[in-house]
Design an enzyme around this catalytic site. Sequence first.
Site, mmCIF file in Angstrom:
data_model
loop_
_atom_site.group_PDB
_atom_site.id
_atom_site.type_symbol
_atom_site.label_atom_id
_atom_site.label_comp_id
_atom_site.label_asym_id
_atom_site.label_seq_id
_atom_site.Cartn_x
_atom_site.Cartn_y
_atom_site.Cartn_z
ATOM 1 N N TYR A 148 -5.178 66.335 23.892
ATOM 2 C CA TYR A 148 -5.588 67.210 22.783
ATOM 3 C C TYR A 148 -6.311 68.458 23.320
ATOM 4 C CZ TYR A 148 -8.601 69.020 19.112
ATOM 5 O OH TYR A 148 -9.259 69.859 18.261
ATOM 6 N N ASN A 198 -14.266 59.829 13.243
ATOM 7 C CA ASN A 198 -15.473 60.637 13.414
ATOM 8 C C ASN A 198 -16.660 60.057 12.653
ATOM 9 O OD1 ASN A 198 -13.042 63.021 13.304
ATOM 10 N ND2 ASN A 198 -14.351 62.867 15.100
HETATM 11 C C1 WQD Z 1 -19.947 62.022 17.163
HETATM 12 C C2 WQD Z 1 -20.952 61.034 17.762
HETATM 13 C C3 WQD Z 1 -19.899 59.209 18.920
HETATM 14 C C4 WQD Z 1 -18.042 57.436 15.341
HETATM 15 C C5 WQD Z 1 -14.586 64.829 18.090
HETATM 16 C C6 WQD Z 1 -13.585 65.554 18.922
HETATM 17 C C7 WQD Z 1 -13.815 67.026 18.838
HETATM 18 C C8 WQD Z 1 -13.869 67.500 17.407
HETATM 19 C C9 WQD Z 1 -14.785 66.688 16.591
HETATM 20 C C10 WQD Z 1 -11.684 68.233 16.965
HETATM 21 C C11 WQD Z 1 -20.585 60.570 19.161
HETATM 22 C C12 WQD Z 1 -20.669 58.708 17.709
HETATM 23 C C13 WQD Z 1 -18.770 58.242 16.203
HETATM 24 C C14 WQD Z 1 -18.495 56.096 15.126
HETATM 25 C C15 WQD Z 1 -20.345 56.504 16.610
HETATM 26 N N1 WQD Z 1 -12.609 67.421 16.773
HETATM 27 N N2 WQD Z 1 -19.899 57.799 16.835
HETATM 28 N N3 WQD Z 1 -19.640 55.691 15.762
HETATM 29 O O1 WQD Z 1 -16.386 62.761 19.528
HETATM 30 O O2 WQD Z 1 -18.183 64.524 19.255
HETATM 31 O O3 WQD Z 1 -15.868 65.056 18.601
HETATM 32 O O4 WQD Z 1 -14.507 65.310 16.757
HETATM 33 O O5 WQD Z 1 -10.913 68.835 16.521
HETATM 34 O O6 WQD Z 1 -12.810 67.653 19.535
HETATM 35 O O7 WQD Z 1 -13.739 65.123 20.260
HETATM 36 O O8 WQD Z 1 -17.163 63.498 17.189
HETATM 37 O O9 WQD Z 1 -17.738 62.386 15.089
HETATM 38 O O10 WQD Z 1 -16.216 61.209 16.739
HETATM 39 O O11 WQD Z 1 -18.633 61.475 17.264
HETATM 40 O O12 WQD Z 1 -21.394 56.079 17.169
HETATM 41 O O13 WQD Z 1 -17.877 55.319 14.393
HETATM 42 O O14 WQD Z 1 -20.956 59.853 16.948
HETATM 43 O O15 WQD Z 1 -20.023 58.320 19.991
HETATM 44 O O16 WQD Z 1 -21.789 60.403 19.876
HETATM 45 P P1 WQD Z 1 -16.934 63.889 18.762
HETATM 46 P P2 WQD Z 1 -17.373 62.121 16.499
#
Ligand code: WQD
Length: 341
Positions: A148, A198
């Site tokens: 991605y 997310n």
């Molecule tokens: C945020 C925090 C997780 C889910 C991604 C993509 C990025 C962008 C946005 C693109 C992290 C923690 C998450 C859960 C958790 N998208 N978490 N339990 O990974 O920063 O970014 O989405 O278009 O490119 O990489 O976002 O919301 O998944 O995670 O603890 O069920 O929440 O580990 O610290 P991320 P996220």
Amino acid sequence: MRVLVTGGAGYIGTHTVVELLGQGHEVAIIDNFDNGSPVALDRVRELTNGPMEVHEADVRDTGRITRIAQDFRPDAVIHFAGLKAVGESTQKPVEYYDVNVAGSLSLLRAMEASDCGRIIFSSTATVYGEPEYLPYDEAHPIRPISPYAHSKVMVEQVLNDWAAASDGRAALNLRYFNPVGAHPSGRIGEDPNGVPNNLMPFLAQVATGARDRLRVFGEDYDTRDGTGIRDYIHVVDLARAHVAALDRAAATSGAEVYNIGTGQGYSVREMHAAFSRVVGRDLPIEIVARRAGDVAEMSADCSLARERMGWQARLGLDDMVESVWNWQSANPHGYRGSDAE
Ligand code: WQD
């Protein structure tokens, strides 16, 4: 301006279209409704009464989108259409490169055929990879890890070359941090297919009871409370960044890149606490192992966007969580089972 918006029926697309129409722009949307909903566009129409045409089409269908662009004659394109799940991209790399990279090439051909020389592109902070320093500024090395992120880097490169190839072209690559929140009306918001990847949409589904608990991916990071820190940005602020980018693209030439975040990071625990406060009860959590590919912390230096585009985020954490809950509680199943569907 006349603005062609690809992926205009999606989460960020719909919020941007509302801001564009509110600012007096004319909009044509191209969407294949793979991860966007026609109901969302009905809601956009209900929120605004500006001129908006909708075309169900795939950006990879060059012939079709060329005809749409030649009829509409856009002054600028905002290109959201693409696949965006980091984990899924490792399972389906060809699909990701096809939609994201080939789709962008197809769009550029349609733009050339309709003499459109301005594009605002949906890029991502994930292009930076493991941070060498924080906050990331736009000069931070690019080290994409997932297919991605690679696909976004490739498109940025194509746009750099495209913008340099002819006078008067402008390409603005907007690197989004973590978009969250919903329109204050509660009529449009994020509606993921299946189990949300997310944090915020997952928390919202725990709050409605659709999921039993949030699983926190690791509490042994080197951060203030051990959980991951991200720079969450309200989707309405993000939408407004695109409107500012249109003006910037009209006033400049060449390719530029901008971080779009707030500069303020919050941990998973802080997001959970804020959401629990809004919902009025402590939402259940379970601490589990780290998720592969996650970094401890990400935050943005957004001073370039402020200086050159006159844009900065204005909405804070309370606006983010309140608007998510407002949307999710009014639409527990998203756009499904509502209105026309
Ligand atoms: C945020 C925090 C997780 C889910 C991604 C993509 C990025 C962008 C946005 C693109 C992290 C923690 C998450 C859960 C958790 N998208 N978490 N339990 O990974 O920063 O970014 O989405 O278009 O490119 O990489 O976002 O919301 O998944 O995670 O603890 O069920 O929440 O580990 O610290 P991320 P996220």
